[in-house]
Design a protein around this motif. Structure first.
Motif, PDB file in Angstrom:
ATOM      1  N   LEU A 104     -41.571   6.204 -69.181  1.00 28.53           N
ATOM      2  CA  LEU A 104     -42.024   6.879 -67.964  1.00 28.53           C
ATOM      3  C   LEU A 104     -43.466   7.353 -68.084  1.00 28.53           C
ATOM      4  O   LEU A 104     -44.247   7.234 -67.142  1.00 28.53           O
ATOM      5  N   ILE A 105     -43.826   7.880 -69.241  1.00 27.36           N
ATOM      6  CA  ILE A 105     -45.205   8.330 -69.458  1.00 27.36           C
ATOM      7  C   ILE A 105     -46.158   7.146 -69.414  1.00 27.36           C
ATOM      8  O   ILE A 105     -47.220   7.211 -68.785  1.00 27.36           O
ATOM      9  N   LEU A 106     -45.779   6.050 -70.033  1.00 28.90           N
ATOM     10  CA  LEU A 106     -46.599   4.834 -70.022  1.00 28.90           C
ATOM     11  C   LEU A 106     -46.767   4.326 -68.589  1.00 28.90           C
ATOM     12  O   LEU A 106     -47.873   3.995 -68.156  1.00 28.90           O
ATOM     13  N   PHE A 107     -45.666   4.281 -67.848  1.00 33.19           N
ATOM     14  CA  PHE A 107     -45.710   3.819 -66.469  1.00 33.19           C
ATOM     15  C   PHE A 107     -46.588   4.733 -65.615  1.00 33.19           C
ATOM     16  O   PHE A 107     -47.430   4.267 -64.847  1.00 33.19           O
ATOM     17  N   ALA A 108     -46.427   6.029 -65.760  1.00 29.52           N
ATOM     18  CA  ALA A 108     -47.223   6.987 -64.985  1.00 29.52           C
ATOM     19  C   ALA A 108     -48.705   6.833 -65.309  1.00 29.52           C
ATOM     20  O   ALA A 108     -49.549   6.876 -64.419  1.00 29.52           O
ATOM     21  N   GLY A 109     -49.023   6.617 -66.578  1.00 25.79           N
ATOM     22  CA  GLY A 109     -50.413   6.424 -66.979  1.00 25.79           C
ATOM     23  C   GLY A 109     -51.015   5.176 -66.368  1.00 25.79           C
ATOM     24  O   GLY A 109     -52.154   5.173 -65.918  1.00 25.79           O
ATOM     25  N   SER A 110     -50.246   4.097 -66.307  1.00 23.47           N
ATOM     26  CA  SER A 110     -50.775   2.858 -65.726  1.00 23.47           C
ATOM     27  C   SER A 110     -50.935   2.982 -64.223  1.00 23.47           C
ATOM     28  O   SER A 110     -51.874   2.452 -63.646  1.00 23.47           O
ATOM     29  N   VAL A 111     -50.050   3.704 -63.572  1.00 23.96           N
ATOM     30  CA  VAL A 111     -50.187   3.927 -62.128  1.00 23.96           C
ATOM     31  C   VAL A 111     -51.420   4.783 -61.867  1.00 23.96           C
ATOM     32  O   VAL A 111     -52.210   4.486 -60.971  1.00 23.96           O
ATOM     33  N   TRP A 112     -51.609   5.830 -62.641  1.00 23.65           N
ATOM     34  CA  TRP A 112     -52.778   6.682 -62.464  1.00 23.65           C
ATOM     35  C   TRP A 112     -54.062   5.899 -62.663  1.00 23.65           C
ATOM     36  O   TRP A 112     -55.004   6.030 -61.893  1.00 23.65           O
ATOM     37  N   ALA A 113     -54.110   5.042 -63.674  1.00 26.40           N
ATOM     38  CA  ALA A 113     -55.297   4.232 -63.915  1.00 26.40           C
ATOM     39  C   ALA A 113     -55.562   3.306 -62.745  1.00 26.40           C
ATOM     40  O   ALA A 113     -56.702   3.051 -62.383  1.00 26.40           O
ATOM     41  N   ALA A 114     -54.515   2.796 -62.119  1.00 28.99           N
ATOM     42  CA  ALA A 114     -54.667   1.873 -60.996  1.00 28.99           C
ATOM     43  C   ALA A 114     -55.264   2.565 -59.780  1.00 28.99           C
ATOM     44  O   ALA A 114     -55.975   1.937 -58.999  1.00 28.99           O
ATOM     45  N   VAL A 115     -54.984   3.860 -59.594  1.00 33.00           N
ATOM     46  CA  VAL A 115     -55.520   4.557 -58.434  1.00 33.00           C
ATOM     47  C   VAL A 115     -56.757   5.373 -58.758  1.00 33.00           C
ATOM     48  O   VAL A 115     -57.349   5.974 -57.862  1.00 33.00           O
ATOM     49  N   ALA A 116     -57.164   5.394 -60.019  1.00 27.48           N
ATOM     50  CA  ALA A 116     -58.301   6.211 -60.412  1.00 27.48           C
ATOM     51  C   ALA A 116     -59.587   5.748 -59.735  1.00 27.48           C
ATOM     52  O   ALA A 116     -60.452   6.557 -59.439  1.00 27.48           O
ATOM     53  N   GLU A 117     -59.716   4.478 -59.480  1.00 24.80           N
ATOM     54  CA  GLU A 117     -60.898   3.946 -58.818  1.00 24.80           C
ATOM     55  C   GLU A 117     -60.484   3.129 -57.615  1.00 24.80           C
ATOM     56  O   GLU A 117     -59.400   2.566 -57.575  1.00 24.80           O
ATOM     57  N   LEU A 118     -61.348   3.072 -56.660  1.00 27.74           N
ATOM     58  CA  LEU A 118     -61.096   2.303 -55.451  1.00 27.74           C
ATOM     59  C   LEU A 118     -61.147   0.819 -55.788  1.00 27.74           C
ATOM     60  O   LEU A 118     -61.997   0.380 -56.558  1.00 27.74           O
ATOM     61  N   ASP A 119     -60.241   0.075 -55.233  1.00 20.26           N
ATOM     62  CA  ASP A 119     -60.115  -1.358 -55.487  1.00 20.26           C
ATOM     63  C   ASP A 119     -61.402  -2.080 -55.104  1.00 20.26           C
ATOM     64  O   ASP A 119     -61.843  -2.032 -53.955  1.00 20.26           O
ATOM     65  N   SER A 120     -62.011  -2.769 -56.056  1.00 21.04           N
ATOM     66  CA  SER A 120     -63.259  -3.486 -55.779  1.00 21.04           C
ATOM     67  C   SER A 120     -63.040  -4.628 -54.791  1.00 21.04           C
ATOM     68  O   SER A 120     -63.957  -4.987 -54.048  1.00 21.04           O
ATOM     69  N   ASP A 121     -61.838  -5.195 -54.751  1.00 20.41           N
ATOM     70  CA  ASP A 121     -61.544  -6.239 -53.768  1.00 20.41           C
ATOM     71  C   ASP A 121     -61.605  -5.673 -52.350  1.00 20.41           C
ATOM     72  O   ASP A 121     -62.100  -6.333 -51.435  1.00 20.41           O
ATOM     73  N   LEU A 122     -61.112  -4.457 -52.168  1.00 19.84           N
ATOM     74  CA  LEU A 122     -61.183  -3.824 -50.858  1.00 19.84           C
ATOM     75  C   LEU A 122     -62.636  -3.602 -50.464  1.00 19.84           C
ATOM     76  O   LEU A 122     -63.034  -3.887 -49.331  1.00 19.84           O
ATOM     77  N   MET A 123     -63.426  -3.102 -51.378  1.00 12.71           N
ATOM     78  CA  MET A 123     -64.824  -2.834 -51.060  1.00 12.71           C
ATOM     79  C   MET A 123     -65.576  -4.131 -50.752  1.00 12.71           C
ATOM     80  O   MET A 123     -66.419  -4.166 -49.859  1.00 12.71           O
ATOM     81  N   GLN A 124     -65.253  -5.203 -51.462  1.00  6.37           N
ATOM     82  CA  GLN A 124     -65.880  -6.498 -51.178  1.00  6.37           C
ATOM     83  C   GLN A 124     -65.449  -6.992 -49.803  1.00  6.37           C
ATOM     84  O   GLN A 124     -66.252  -7.535 -49.046  1.00  6.37           O
ATOM     85  N   ALA A 125     -64.177  -6.776 -49.468  1.00 11.63           N
ATOM     86  CA  ALA A 125     -63.679  -7.175 -48.148  1.00 11.63           C
ATOM     87  C   ALA A 125     -64.389  -6.393 -47.046  1.00 11.63           C
ATOM     88  O   ALA A 125     -64.745  -6.959 -46.003  1.00 11.63           O
ATOM     89  N   VAL A 126     -64.622  -5.099 -47.269  1.00  6.98           N
ATOM     90  CA  VAL A 126     -65.353  -4.286 -46.285  1.00  6.98           C
ATOM     91  C   VAL A 126     -66.739  -4.880 -46.071  1.00  6.98           C
ATOM     92  O   VAL A 126     -67.184  -5.059 -44.931  1.00  6.98           O
ATOM     93  N   GLU A 127     -67.407  -5.201 -47.159  1.00  8.73           N
ATOM     94  CA  GLU A 127     -68.752  -5.773 -47.054  1.00  8.73           C
ATOM     95  C   GLU A 127     -68.728  -7.096 -46.292  1.00  8.73           C
ATOM     96  O   GLU A 127     -69.557  -7.322 -45.402  1.00  8.73           O
ATOM     97  N   ASP A 128     -67.782  -7.954 -46.622  1.00 15.07           N
ATOM     98  CA  ASP A 128     -67.696  -9.267 -45.963  1.00 15.07           C
ATOM     99  C   ASP A 128     -67.381  -9.135 -44.476  1.00 15.07           C
ATOM    100  O   ASP A 128     -68.008  -9.800 -43.639  1.00 15.07           O
ATOM    101  N   VAL A 129     -66.422  -8.281 -44.140  1.00 16.82           N
ATOM    102  CA  VAL A 129     -66.038  -8.113 -42.733  1.00 16.82           C
ATOM    103  C   VAL A 129     -67.168  -7.422 -41.961  1.00 16.82           C
ATOM    104  O   VAL A 129     -67.424  -7.759 -40.801  1.00 16.82           O
ATOM    105  N   ASN A 130     -67.856  -6.505 -42.596  1.00 11.49           N
ATOM    106  CA  ASN A 130     -68.983  -5.839 -41.949  1.00 11.49           C
ATOM    107  C   ASN A 130     -70.079  -6.855 -41.604  1.00 11.49           C
ATOM    108  O   ASN A 130     -70.643  -6.822 -40.503  1.00 11.49           O
TER     109      ASN A 130
END
Length: 126
Positions: free
Chosen positions: A11-37
């Motif tokens: 559970l601690i390992l899983f929680a740590g990996s989830v936290w790491a996944a949300v710690a930064e904004l997804d670069s794919d999303l930001m690239q998509a924003v740039e492309d759609v803009n």
């Protein structure tokens, strides 16, 4: 007791990996924003109402996601403010395009790009 320790460790390992996944904004999303803009700006310049509306609607959803991320993250008042401003600009772009005022929509799209840039100055890693 071993089972409890093993389960707790997983559970601690899983929680740590989830936290790491949300710690930064997804670069794919930001690239998509740039492309759609960029696509939206092009569609506005071409006075392509359907394409402009589609892109603006998609951007509105993306900026809502970005705003939610920074609200959840906390201690990012500038990013929250700028993502809200971006959503407002997108809403105004939708109104302008719907009304056929592509000149005003162009000015709003320029303001939107500047807003993105100012957020990047605060938060984008080099």
């Amino acid at each position: 007791m071993r089972k409890i320790s093993l389960i707790a460790g997983i559970l601690i390992l899983f929680a740590g990996s989830v936290w790491a996944a949300v710690a930064e904004l997804d670069s794919d999303l930001m690239q998509a924003v740039e492309d759609v803009n960029k696509s939206m700006a092009s569609n506005i310049a071409l006075k392509d109402k359907k394409g402009s509306l589609s892109d603006a609607t998609e951007l509105g959803g993306m900026f809502a996601e970005i705003e939610h991320f920074y609200v959840s993250k906390g201690d990012a008042d500038d990013a929250v403010r700028l993502s809200k401003k971006s959503r407002e600009l997108v809403a105004d772009i939708l109104k302008s395009v719907n009304g056929g005022d592509f000149d005003h929509a162009t000015n709003l799209a320029t303001d939107l790009s500047r807003t993105c840039k100012s957020c990047h100055n605060f938060y984008k890693k080099s």
